[in-house]
Design a protein around this motif. Structure first.
Motif, PDB file in Angstrom:
ATOM      1  N   LEU A  24      -1.332  -2.141  -9.799  1.00  0.00           N
ATOM      2  CA  LEU A  24      -0.464  -2.796 -10.771  1.00  0.00           C
ATOM      3  C   LEU A  24      -0.356  -4.266 -10.378  1.00  0.00           C
ATOM      4  CD1 LEU A  24       1.650  -2.772 -13.073  1.00  0.00           C
ATOM      5  CD2 LEU A  24       3.337  -2.074 -11.361  1.00  0.00           C
ATOM      6  N   GLN A  25      -0.769  -5.158 -11.258  1.00  0.00           N
ATOM      7  CA  GLN A  25      -0.703  -6.594 -11.003  1.00  0.00           C
ATOM      8  C   GLN A  25       0.602  -7.143 -11.560  1.00  0.00           C
ATOM      9  OE1 GLN A  25      -3.229  -8.645  -9.620  1.00  0.00           O
ATOM     10  NE2 GLN A  25      -4.366  -6.796  -9.089  1.00  0.00           N
ATOM     11  N   ILE A  26       1.348  -7.833 -10.723  1.00  0.00           N
ATOM     12  CA  ILE A  26       2.611  -8.448 -11.144  1.00  0.00           C
ATOM     13  C   ILE A  26       2.556  -9.916 -10.752  1.00  0.00           C
ATOM     14  CG2 ILE A  26       5.117  -8.468 -10.840  1.00  0.00           C
ATOM     15  CD1 ILE A  26       4.912  -5.516 -10.042  1.00  0.00           C
ATOM     16  N   ALA A  64       0.831  -1.208   0.000  1.00  0.00           N
ATOM     17  CA  ALA A  64       0.000   0.000   0.000  1.00  0.00           C
ATOM     18  C   ALA A  64       0.865   1.257   0.000  1.00  0.00           C
ATOM     19  CB  ALA A  64      -0.907  -0.005   1.228  1.00  0.00           C
ATOM     20  N   ASP A  65       0.285   2.326  -0.511  1.00  0.00           N
ATOM     21  CA  ASP A  65       0.884   3.661  -0.453  1.00  0.00           C
ATOM     22  C   ASP A  65       2.246   3.765  -1.137  1.00  0.00           C
ATOM     23  OD1 ASP A  65      -1.348   4.515   1.004  1.00  0.00           O
ATOM     24  OD2 ASP A  65      -0.430   3.852   2.871  1.00  0.00           O
ATOM     25  N   ILE A  66       2.401   3.077  -2.256  1.00  0.00           N
ATOM     26  CA  ILE A  66       3.630   3.212  -3.038  1.00  0.00           C
ATOM     27  C   ILE A  66       3.405   4.340  -4.037  1.00  0.00           C
ATOM     28  CG2 ILE A  66       5.159   2.100  -4.710  1.00  0.00           C
ATOM     29  CD1 ILE A  66       4.539  -0.542  -3.344  1.00  0.00           C
ATOM     30  N   PRO A  67       4.304   5.322  -4.098  1.00  0.00           N
ATOM     31  CA  PRO A  67       4.095   6.450  -5.009  1.00  0.00           C
ATOM     32  C   PRO A  67       4.118   6.016  -6.479  1.00  0.00           C
ATOM     33  CG  PRO A  67       6.192   6.656  -3.825  1.00  0.00           C
ATOM     34  CD  PRO A  67       5.527   5.424  -3.336  1.00  0.00           C
ATOM     35  N   VAL A  68       3.356   6.723  -7.291  1.00  0.00           N
ATOM     36  CA  VAL A  68       3.297   6.474  -8.732  1.00  0.00           C
ATOM     37  C   VAL A  68       4.448   7.227  -9.387  1.00  0.00           C
ATOM     38  CG1 VAL A  68       1.928   6.833 -10.820  1.00  0.00           C
ATOM     39  CG2 VAL A  68       0.819   6.131  -8.698  1.00  0.00           C
ATOM     40  N   GLY A  69       5.018   6.598 -10.412  1.00  0.00           N
ATOM     41  CA  GLY A  69       6.091   7.231 -11.167  1.00  0.00           C
ATOM     42  C   GLY A  69       7.402   6.521 -10.938  1.00  0.00           C
ATOM     43  N   GLY A  70       8.314   6.718 -11.842  1.00  0.00           N
ATOM     44  CA  GLY A  70       9.600   6.056 -11.742  1.00  0.00           C
ATOM     45  C   GLY A  70       9.492   4.587 -12.106  1.00  0.00           C
ATOM     46  N   LYS A  71      10.330   3.767 -11.502  1.00  0.00           N
ATOM     47  CA  LYS A  71      10.333   2.329 -11.760  1.00  0.00           C
ATOM     48  C   LYS A  71      10.337   1.596 -10.436  1.00  0.00           C
ATOM     49  CE  LYS A  71      12.452   2.243 -16.262  1.00  0.00           C
ATOM     50  NZ  LYS A  71      13.187   1.381 -17.148  1.00  0.00           N
ATOM     51  N   LEU A  72       9.906   0.313 -10.468  1.00  0.00           N
ATOM     52  CA  LEU A  72       9.941  -0.527  -9.279  1.00  0.00           C
ATOM     53  C   LEU A  72      10.382  -1.932  -9.647  1.00  0.00           C
ATOM     54  CD1 LEU A  72       7.339  -2.662  -9.112  1.00  0.00           C
ATOM     55  CD2 LEU A  72       6.129  -0.547  -8.698  1.00  0.00           C
ATOM     56  N   GLN A  73      10.895  -2.619  -8.655  1.00  0.00           N
ATOM     57  CA  GLN A  73      11.319  -4.005  -8.820  1.00  0.00           C
ATOM     58  C   GLN A  73      10.939  -4.750  -7.547  1.00  0.00           C
ATOM     59  OE1 GLN A  73      15.567  -4.908  -8.650  1.00  0.00           O
ATOM     60  NE2 GLN A  73      15.314  -6.413 -10.274  1.00  0.00           N
ATOM     61  N   ILE A  74      10.347  -5.936  -7.696  1.00  0.00           N
ATOM     62  CA  ILE A  74       9.982  -6.773  -6.560  1.00  0.00           C
ATOM     63  C   ILE A  74      11.045  -7.861  -6.414  1.00  0.00           C
ATOM     64  CG2 ILE A  74       8.265  -8.323  -5.565  1.00  0.00           C
ATOM     65  CD1 ILE A  74       7.195  -5.517  -5.861  1.00  0.00           C
ATOM     66  N   MET A  75      11.596  -7.974  -5.213  1.00  0.00           N
ATOM     67  CA  MET A  75      12.567  -9.026  -4.880  1.00  0.00           C
ATOM     68  C   MET A  75      12.077  -9.685  -3.597  1.00  0.00           C
ATOM     69  SD  MET A  75      16.043  -6.865  -5.615  1.00  0.00           S
ATOM     70  CE  MET A  75      17.138  -8.141  -5.073  1.00  0.00           C
ATOM     71  N   SER A  76      12.187 -11.003  -3.517  1.00  0.00           N
ATOM     72  CA  SER A  76      11.714 -11.717  -2.335  1.00  0.00           C
ATOM     73  C   SER A  76      12.609 -12.910  -2.044  1.00  0.00           C
ATOM     74  CB  SER A  76      10.275 -12.200  -2.589  1.00  0.00           C
ATOM     75  OG  SER A  76       9.822 -12.963  -1.509  1.00  0.00           O
ATOM     76  N   LYS A 119      13.628 -17.960  -4.019  1.00  0.00           N
ATOM     77  CA  LYS A 119      13.816 -16.528  -4.267  1.00  0.00           C
ATOM     78  C   LYS A 119      13.040 -16.100  -5.509  1.00  0.00           C
ATOM     79  CE  LYS A 119      18.029 -17.189  -6.936  1.00  0.00           C
ATOM     80  NZ  LYS A 119      19.435 -16.833  -7.106  1.00  0.00           N
ATOM     81  N   TYR A 120      12.755 -14.814  -5.550  1.00  0.00           N
ATOM     82  CA  TYR A 120      12.101 -14.223  -6.710  1.00  0.00           C
ATOM     83  C   TYR A 120      12.707 -12.852  -6.935  1.00  0.00           C
ATOM     84  CZ  TYR A 120       8.797 -11.723  -9.606  1.00  0.00           C
ATOM     85  OH  TYR A 120       8.244 -10.985 -10.607  1.00  0.00           O
ATOM     86  N   GLN A 121      12.981 -12.538  -8.187  1.00  0.00           N
ATOM     87  CA  GLN A 121      13.429 -11.202  -8.552  1.00  0.00           C
ATOM     88  C   GLN A 121      12.770 -10.848  -9.870  1.00  0.00           C
ATOM     89  OE1 GLN A 121      17.628 -10.414  -8.387  1.00  0.00           O
ATOM     90  NE2 GLN A 121      17.452  -8.583  -9.634  1.00  0.00           N
ATOM     91  N   GLY A 122      11.913  -9.844  -9.833  1.00  0.00           N
ATOM     92  CA  GLY A 122      11.227  -9.393 -11.035  1.00  0.00           C
ATOM     93  C   GLY A 122      12.057  -8.386 -11.806  1.00  0.00           C
ATOM     94  N   GLU A 123      11.595  -8.082 -12.980  1.00  0.00           N
ATOM     95  CA  GLU A 123      12.234  -7.066 -13.819  1.00  0.00           C
ATOM     96  C   GLU A 123      11.875  -5.675 -13.293  1.00  0.00           C
ATOM     97  OE1 GLU A 123      14.240  -7.776 -16.439  1.00  0.00           O
ATOM     98  OE2 GLU A 123      13.982  -9.901 -15.974  1.00  0.00           O
ATOM     99  N   TRP A 124      12.664  -4.686 -13.641  1.00  0.00           N
ATOM    100  CA  TRP A 124      12.318  -3.300 -13.350  1.00  0.00           C
ATOM    101  C   TRP A 124      11.137  -2.934 -14.231  1.00  0.00           C
ATOM    102  CZ3 TRP A 124      13.846  -0.324  -9.472  1.00  0.00           C
ATOM    103  CH2 TRP A 124      15.011  -0.664  -8.796  1.00  0.00           C
ATOM    104  N   LEU A 125      10.090  -2.362 -13.630  1.00  0.00           N
ATOM    105  CA  LEU A 125       8.870  -2.006 -14.351  1.00  0.00           C
ATOM    106  C   LEU A 125       8.498  -0.555 -14.076  1.00  0.00           C
ATOM    107  CD1 LEU A 125       6.724  -5.103 -13.327  1.00  0.00           C
ATOM    108  CD2 LEU A 125       7.826  -4.739 -15.535  1.00  0.00           C
ATOM    109  N   PRO A 126       7.807   0.092 -15.019  1.00  0.00           N
ATOM    110  CA  PRO A 126       7.289   1.431 -14.733  1.00  0.00           C
ATOM    111  C   PRO A 126       6.293   1.351 -13.573  1.00  0.00           C
ATOM    112  CG  PRO A 126       7.128   0.925 -17.077  1.00  0.00           C
ATOM    113  CD  PRO A 126       7.521  -0.338 -16.380  1.00  0.00           C
ATOM    114  N   ALA A 127       6.406   2.250 -12.609  1.00  0.00           N
ATOM    115  CA  ALA A 127       5.546   2.244 -11.422  1.00  0.00           C
ATOM    116  C   ALA A 127       4.265   3.026 -11.681  1.00  0.00           C
ATOM    117  CB  ALA A 127       6.309   2.810 -10.232  1.00  0.00           C
ATOM    118  N   PHE A 128       3.446   2.487 -12.585  1.00  0.00           N
ATOM    119  CA  PHE A 128       2.162   3.085 -12.931  1.00  0.00           C
ATOM    120  C   PHE A 128       1.100   1.997 -12.866  1.00  0.00           C
ATOM    121  CE2 PHE A 128       5.191   5.926 -14.930  1.00  0.00           C
ATOM    122  CZ  PHE A 128       4.695   7.166 -14.571  1.00  0.00           C
ATOM    123  N   PRO A 129      -0.117   2.341 -12.459  1.00  0.00           N
ATOM    124  CA  PRO A 129      -1.179   1.332 -12.395  1.00  0.00           C
ATOM    125  C   PRO A 129      -1.534   0.808 -13.784  1.00  0.00           C
ATOM    126  CG  PRO A 129      -2.018   3.501 -11.781  1.00  0.00           C
ATOM    127  CD  PRO A 129      -0.550   3.645 -12.029  1.00  0.00           C
TER     128      PRO A 129
END
Length: 105
Positions: free
Chosen positions: A56-58, A15-27, A39-49
């Motif tokens: 944003l569904q990943i 929740a409450d992640i700002p829109v814009g820029g890029k994001l990456q999910i790592m676990s 482990k999981y490491q996703g690609e860098w994605l645009p941080a837009f819904p």
């Protein structure tokens, strides 16, 4: 996390992640003893819904990290699988397993 082995997807909400820029999910998925077992490491994605949405569904797959086997490796089973007699050829191809009472399954 599920108590036993499961193919049920993990659903997480950030929740409450700002829109814009890029994001990456790592676990990292850790065992009870603290060993990294997945482990999981996703690609860098645009941080837009997603279009028409406020989220944003990943999706992705966790990579299992196998236990290194040594001469001291011991197995403690948390689940037991049974094979029907009609599948005995497949069971024999995989080997024989001893039950705790000494019988084969």
């Amino acid at each position: 996390m599920p108590e036993t082995t499961s193919s049920t997807p993990l659903k997480l909400t950030f929740a409450d992640i700002p829109v814009g820029g890029k994001l990456q999910i790592m676990s990292g998925i850790y065992s009870e003893s603290g060993w990294l077992c997945g482990k999981y490491q996703g690609e860098w994605l645009p941080a837009f819904p997603d279009d028409g949405s406020t989220s944003l569904q990943i999706s992705g797959n966790i990579t299992e990290i196998l236990v290194p086997l040594t001469q001291d490796t011991q197995y403690n089973y948390k689940e037991k699988n049974r094979v029907r007699r009609s599948e005995s050829k497949a069971r024999l191809a995989c080997g024989r397993f001893a039950d705790s009472d000494g019988g084969e399954s």
